[in-house]
Design a protein around this motif. Structure first.
Motif, PDB file in Angstrom:
ATOM      1  N   THR A 110      20.488  11.958   7.035  1.00  0.00           N
ATOM      2  CA  THR A 110      19.993  11.603   8.368  1.00  0.00           C
ATOM      3  C   THR A 110      18.979  12.633   8.881  1.00  0.00           C
ATOM      4  O   THR A 110      18.007  12.266   9.541  1.00  0.00           O
ATOM      5  N   ALA A 111      19.187  13.913   8.572  1.00  0.00           N
ATOM      6  CA  ALA A 111      18.247  14.951   9.007  1.00  0.00           C
ATOM      7  C   ALA A 111      16.905  14.789   8.307  1.00  0.00           C
ATOM      8  O   ALA A 111      15.844  14.956   8.925  1.00  0.00           O
ATOM      9  N   ILE A 112      16.945  14.431   7.034  1.00  0.00           N
ATOM     10  CA  ILE A 112      15.698  14.226   6.277  1.00  0.00           C
ATOM     11  C   ILE A 112      14.956  13.012   6.837  1.00  0.00           C
ATOM     12  O   ILE A 112      13.740  13.051   7.032  1.00  0.00           O
ATOM     13  N   ILE A 113      15.680  11.961   7.116  1.00  0.00           N
ATOM     14  CA  ILE A 113      15.055  10.746   7.675  1.00  0.00           C
ATOM     15  C   ILE A 113      14.395  11.077   9.010  1.00  0.00           C
ATOM     16  O   ILE A 113      13.274  10.651   9.279  1.00  0.00           O
ATOM     17  N   VAL A 116      11.162  12.963   8.413  1.00  0.00           N
ATOM     18  CA  VAL A 116      10.105  12.063   7.939  1.00  0.00           C
ATOM     19  C   VAL A 116       9.551  11.253   9.102  1.00  0.00           C
ATOM     20  O   VAL A 116       8.330  11.110   9.259  1.00  0.00           O
ATOM     21  N   LYS A 117      10.428  10.742   9.956  1.00  0.00           N
ATOM     22  CA  LYS A 117       9.982   9.996  11.137  1.00  0.00           C
ATOM     23  C   LYS A 117       9.095  10.869  12.025  1.00  0.00           C
ATOM     24  O   LYS A 117       8.062  10.422  12.516  1.00  0.00           O
ATOM     25  N   ARG A 118       9.514  12.111  12.208  1.00  0.00           N
ATOM     26  CA  ARG A 118       8.723  13.044  13.029  1.00  0.00           C
ATOM     27  C   ARG A 118       7.344  13.262  12.399  1.00  0.00           C
ATOM     28  O   ARG A 118       6.341  13.301  13.078  1.00  0.00           O
ATOM     29  N   PHE A 120       5.678  11.111  10.581  1.00  0.00           N
ATOM     30  CA  PHE A 120       4.876   9.909  10.821  1.00  0.00           C
ATOM     31  C   PHE A 120       4.368   9.864  12.252  1.00  0.00           C
ATOM     32  O   PHE A 120       3.251   9.425  12.518  1.00  0.00           O
ATOM     33  N   GLU A 121       5.187  10.306  13.185  1.00  0.00           N
ATOM     34  CA  GLU A 121       4.787  10.281  14.601  1.00  0.00           C
ATOM     35  C   GLU A 121       3.647  11.251  14.868  1.00  0.00           C
ATOM     36  O   GLU A 121       2.786  10.993  15.704  1.00  0.00           O
ATOM     37  N   ARG A 122       3.618  12.363  14.173  1.00  0.00           N
ATOM     38  CA  ARG A 122       2.597  13.390  14.407  1.00  0.00           C
ATOM     39  C   ARG A 122       1.284  13.099  13.700  1.00  0.00           C
ATOM     40  O   ARG A 122       0.275  13.709  14.023  1.00  0.00           O
ATOM     41  N   SER A 123       1.298  12.215  12.742  1.00  0.00           N
ATOM     42  CA  SER A 123       0.049  11.967  12.001  1.00  0.00           C
ATOM     43  C   SER A 123      -0.668  10.745  12.471  1.00  0.00           C
ATOM     44  O   SER A 123      -0.307  10.004  13.271  1.00  0.00           O
TER      45      SER A 123
END
Length: 123
Positions: A110-113, A116-118, A120-123
């Motif tokens: 869950t921490a890795i997911i 990864v979401k973070r 995607f949000e920053r790019s």
């Protein structure tokens, strides 16, 4: 195409990589003829045998096909095949290493997911 003559990567692999990239980016459409070995070798001052060796890698991979007397053409489905190949390489080169390092750090899935979401949000 641009070739790095000082690179440790052989020129024939650079030819294969750049033609594959051009097919993937739709610079060459499925069914379209790619430049001949003679055209590429003259334009970039590379031995025609070197160019042909690179092109044959793409033939062996199913991305190009030889039509006797006509030249090399992008195969039907080449773009999808390249995408699948790159997804497999992405998994092998990045995802499996990410998971391995996460386990060493005792990070749960869950921490890795979330990371990864973070990303995607920053790019």
């Amino acid at each position: 195409m641009q070739f790095n003559f000082d690179s440790t990567e052989p020129l024939y692999l650079q030819v294969a990589d750049q033609l594959e990239e051009a097919i993937f980016l739709n610079s060459f459409q499925e069914g379209e003829q790619v430049p001949s070995t003679t055209e590429i070798s003259k334009q970039f001052h590379i031995n025609p045998a070197t160019v042909l060796k690179g092109m044959n890698i793409l033939v062996d991979s199913g991305f190009l096909e030889k039509k006797r007397g006509l030249g090399m053409f992008v195969t039907t489905g080449a773009n999808d095949k390249i995408r699948t190949k790159r997804q497999d390489e992405f998994y092998a080169d990045f995802v499996s290493n990410l998971v391995s390092e996460a386990k060493k750090l005792s990070l749960p899935e869950t921490a890795i997911i979330e990371m990864v979401k973070r990303g995607f949000e920053r790019s």
